[in-house]
Design a protein around this motif. Sequence first.
Motif, short mmCIF file in Angstrom:
data_model
loop_
_atom_site.label_atom_id
_atom_site.label_comp_id
_atom_site.label_asym_id
_atom_site.label_seq_id
_atom_site.Cartn_x
_atom_site.Cartn_y
_atom_site.Cartn_z
N ILE A 1 -5.14 -14.09 -21.65
CA ILE A 1 -4.13 -13.41 -20.84
C ILE A 1 -3.06 -14.40 -20.39
CG2 ILE A 1 -3.72 -12.24 -18.64
CD1 ILE A 1 -6.51 -10.93 -19.04
N ASN A 2 -3.48 -15.55 -19.91
CA ASN A 2 -2.51 -16.55 -19.45
C ASN A 2 -1.65 -17.07 -20.59
OD1 ASN A 2 -3.05 -16.64 -16.62
ND2 ASN A 2 -4.91 -17.81 -17.02
N GLN A 3 -2.24 -17.26 -21.75
CA GLN A 3 -1.47 -17.75 -22.90
C GLN A 3 -0.45 -16.72 -23.38
OE1 GLN A 3 -4.46 -18.93 -25.76
NE2 GLN A 3 -5.17 -20.62 -24.47
N ALA A 4 -0.85 -15.44 -23.35
CA ALA A 4 0.09 -14.38 -23.72
C ALA A 4 1.28 -14.37 -22.76
CB ALA A 4 -0.61 -13.02 -23.70
N PHE A 5 1.00 -14.56 -21.49
CA PHE A 5 2.09 -14.60 -20.51
C PHE A 5 3.00 -15.81 -20.74
CE2 PHE A 5 3.81 -15.86 -16.34
CZ PHE A 5 4.56 -14.72 -16.06
N GLU A 6 2.39 -16.95 -21.00
CA GLU A 6 3.17 -18.17 -21.22
C GLU A 6 4.08 -18.05 -22.43
OE1 GLU A 6 0.29 -21.27 -21.41
OE2 GLU A 6 -0.29 -21.08 -19.29
N LYS A 7 3.64 -17.33 -23.46
CA LYS A 7 4.46 -17.13 -24.67
C LYS A 7 5.65 -16.23 -24.42
CE LYS A 7 0.47 -17.29 -27.82
NZ LYS A 7 -0.35 -16.43 -28.72
N SER A 8 5.55 -15.40 -23.39
CA SER A 8 6.54 -14.35 -23.18
C SER A 8 7.83 -14.89 -22.56
CB SER A 8 5.96 -13.26 -22.28
OG SER A 8 4.79 -12.71 -22.85
N PHE B 1 -0.49 -5.16 -19.82
CA PHE B 1 -1.60 -5.52 -18.94
C PHE B 1 -1.60 -4.59 -17.73
CE2 PHE B 1 -3.48 -8.44 -15.65
CZ PHE B 1 -4.73 -8.57 -16.25
N GLY B 2 -2.76 -4.02 -17.42
CA GLY B 2 -2.88 -3.10 -16.30
C GLY B 2 -3.13 -3.83 -14.99
N ALA C 1 -11.07 -12.94 -5.81
CA ALA C 1 -12.05 -12.79 -6.88
C ALA C 1 -11.44 -12.25 -8.17
CB ALA C 1 -13.19 -11.87 -6.43
N PHE C 2 -10.19 -11.76 -8.12
CA PHE C 2 -9.51 -11.30 -9.33
C PHE C 2 -9.16 -12.46 -10.26
CE2 PHE C 2 -7.43 -7.15 -7.61
CZ PHE C 2 -8.68 -6.60 -7.44
N TYR C 3 -9.13 -13.68 -9.72
CA TYR C 3 -8.58 -14.82 -10.45
C TYR C 3 -9.64 -15.90 -10.66
CZ TYR C 3 -4.56 -12.27 -8.76
OH TYR C 3 -3.67 -11.26 -8.48
N PRO C 4 -9.43 -16.78 -11.65
CA PRO C 4 -8.30 -16.84 -12.58
C PRO C 4 -8.46 -15.83 -13.73
CG PRO C 4 -9.84 -18.59 -13.08
CD PRO C 4 -10.38 -17.89 -11.86
N ARG D 1 4.94 -15.32 -9.34
CA ARG D 1 4.93 -16.73 -8.95
C ARG D 1 4.94 -17.66 -10.16
NH1 ARG D 1 1.77 -14.57 -4.70
NH2 ARG D 1 -0.14 -14.66 -5.94
N LYS D 2 4.59 -17.14 -11.32
CA LYS D 2 4.55 -17.97 -12.53
C LYS D 2 5.73 -17.71 -13.47
CE LYS D 2 0.43 -18.02 -14.52
NZ LYS D 2 0.00 -19.44 -14.51
N SER D 3 6.74 -16.97 -12.99
CA SER D 3 7.78 -16.48 -13.90
C SER D 3 9.14 -17.15 -13.71
CB SER D 3 7.95 -14.97 -13.72
OG SER D 3 8.39 -14.68 -12.41
N ASP D 4 9.13 -18.39 -13.24
CA ASP D 4 10.40 -19.07 -12.96
C ASP D 4 11.34 -19.11 -14.16
OD1 ASP D 4 9.58 -19.51 -10.41
OD2 ASP D 4 8.92 -21.56 -10.74
N ASP D 5 10.79 -19.26 -15.36
CA ASP D 5 11.62 -19.40 -16.55
C ASP D 5 11.77 -18.09 -17.33
OD1 ASP D 5 8.97 -19.30 -17.28
OD2 ASP D 5 9.20 -20.69 -18.97
N LYS D 6 11.37 -16.98 -16.73
CA LYS D 6 11.39 -15.71 -17.46
C LYS D 6 12.37 -14.73 -16.81
CE LYS D 6 6.46 -16.27 -18.46
NZ LYS D 6 6.67 -16.93 -19.76
N GLU D 7 12.98 -13.90 -17.63
CA GLU D 7 13.81 -12.82 -17.12
C GLU D 7 12.90 -11.66 -16.73
OE1 GLU D 7 17.53 -9.91 -18.48
OE2 GLU D 7 16.92 -11.61 -19.75
N ILE D 8 13.17 -11.06 -15.58
CA ILE D 8 12.34 -9.96 -15.10
C ILE D 8 13.08 -8.65 -15.31
CG2 ILE D 8 11.17 -8.96 -13.10
CD1 ILE D 8 10.91 -11.76 -11.95
#
Length: 319
Positions: A88-95, A71-72, A80-83, A188-195
């Motif tokens: 896109i949100n579902q792809a992120f949630e799967k990751s 994602f770029g 105005a960029f959001y939501p 802010r949405k990545s609490d359960d993800k490794e960065i």
Amino acid sequence: MNISLILIVTLFLLSCSPVLKTDPSSIDTKTKDSTAQEDITPSPAKGSLCEEGARQKLWRIDGDSSTVYMFGSIHFGIPAFYPFSDEINQAFEKSQYLVVEINSQKEGIGSEMAELMKAGYLSEGETLEQKLSPEVYNQLEETLSAMGVPIAPFLHFRPWMMAVTLSVLQIQSLGYSPEMGVESYFFRKSDDKEILELESAEYQMKLLSMLDGEDFLSYTILSGESAKQQMQALSTAWACGDSVSLASIVLKDYSEHIPGYEQIYEEMFKKRNHAMARRISELAQNKGVYFVVVGAGHFLGEDSIISILAENGWVVKSL
């Protein structure tokens, strides 16, 4: 249109975004108000930038035991960029992994950036005024004054650091902030993800230091009047998934305006794209689901990450 560091800051180098925050001489300015809050949660847009159905681009490659979404980003954002779209949100949630240029949330990043930024300061006894022509220095002082910003805190900056800082101030004065940028949204949405990181803050700061500071500062000053137009065009093209319009802005040949532009393109765009594509390819050969977020400029043109991955045998799907 004169080109400034706005394109580099918003589409290519994430490490620019904390420049003012980590500056020990941070000042209270009119432009700082838009980024004063550290934890801003983007709210739904009051008015869409695009026609209904248009959205940002998302790509995917699949390995034997992996999926990599790409994602770029625009590093400085507005509400105005959001939501984002459900896809896109579902792809992120799967990751399981969020992959970025630089992890600006990692422990110790503030002190690391402060240390790296020392390279942007002049030696003791030297001043910015001594390093600039009288014409450019006077233009800078007038430009800052018009923004309500005194020049005093920047008198010991190297010209390239001043150019970056001015571009950040220009962007912030238009209502854009790193807190509303795309990476911040996903952090802010990545609490359960490794960065994971693709680059380092040190590497990006070295890229900035290679710029001819006075030339870039002069062009950034001159392009101030068109900064709003540039950001509006960039934001709309990106938000609407209009790669053609975005590429026409980002990939324009600026060699007539910027001395050494060919080298800048090679170092900041082409070489980095090859390095990031190699790293993404390595991730795709592992197990897991990855969500990669890097500057939108890296997904444009013949030398893009997308093109390089395709040349190396990956089937890149546009979702």
